[in-house]
Enzyme design. Structure first.
Site, PDB file in Angstrom:
ATOM      1  N   GLY A 128       0.793  -1.225   0.000  1.00 26.62           N
ATOM      2  CA  GLY A 128       0.000   0.000   0.000  1.00 26.62           C
ATOM      3  C   GLY A 128       0.820   1.267   0.000  1.00 26.62           C
ATOM      4  O   GLY A 128       0.635   2.159  -0.838  1.00 26.62           O
ATOM      5  N   ASP A 129       1.775   1.386   0.919  1.00 26.30           N
ATOM      6  CA  ASP A 129       2.600   2.600   1.010  1.00 26.30           C
ATOM      7  C   ASP A 129       3.405   2.797  -0.264  1.00 26.30           C
ATOM      8  O   ASP A 129       3.525   3.911  -0.762  1.00 26.30           O
ATOM      9  CB  ASP A 129       3.577   2.523   2.184  1.00 26.30           C
ATOM     10  N   ARG A 130       3.975   1.733  -0.783  1.00 21.99           N
ATOM     11  CA  ARG A 130       4.815   1.859  -1.985  1.00 21.99           C
ATOM     12  C   ARG A 130       3.979   2.267  -3.194  1.00 21.99           C
ATOM     13  O   ARG A 130       4.414   3.065  -4.009  1.00 21.99           O
ATOM     14  CB  ARG A 130       5.530   0.537  -2.240  1.00 21.99           C
TER      15      ARG A 130
END
Length: 107
Positions: free
Chosen positions: A97-99
């Site tokens: 998600g963050d990437r």
């Protein structure tokens, strides 16, 4: 929209990192976020959209409530199946998600 307002949307206005603590309440997160906004002379009423990339699913309900109560906005959670325009080749997309959000933001 004035020229100043338009220019504000063309650049990153602020960037913060807040720790994930399962024991924090909606109101505690609300105070933290409002204080961060205040330090940058930003108004929570000026928020018209929120995107969340959560890697702590047990906090998702709390974060959703914070967005709705303190920013009057329903957040968009980036999770498997959300079309970001970024091709993700992984067998475990929920861990990216963050990437994914960072990659989309970079584009």
């Amino acid at each position: 929209m004035t020229g100043t307002e338009a220019a504000r949307y063309e650049r990153l206005v602020a960037n913060w990192r807040v720790g994930s603590h399962l024991g924090r309440t909606v109101d505690e997160y609300g105070v933290i976020f409002r204080n961060l906004f205040s330090m940058e002379n930003l108004e929570s009423r000026d928020v018209h959209g929120i995107v969340i990339s959560s890697v702590v699913p047990p906090l998702d309900a709390v974060l959703r409530q914070v967005c709705e109560r303190y920013f009057n906005t329903k957040p968009l959670f980036i999770e498997p199946g959300v079309k970001t325009g970024c091709r993700c080749c992984t067998t475990i997309p929920r861990k990216w998600g963050d990437r994914i959000v960072n990659a989309v933001g970079g584009v």
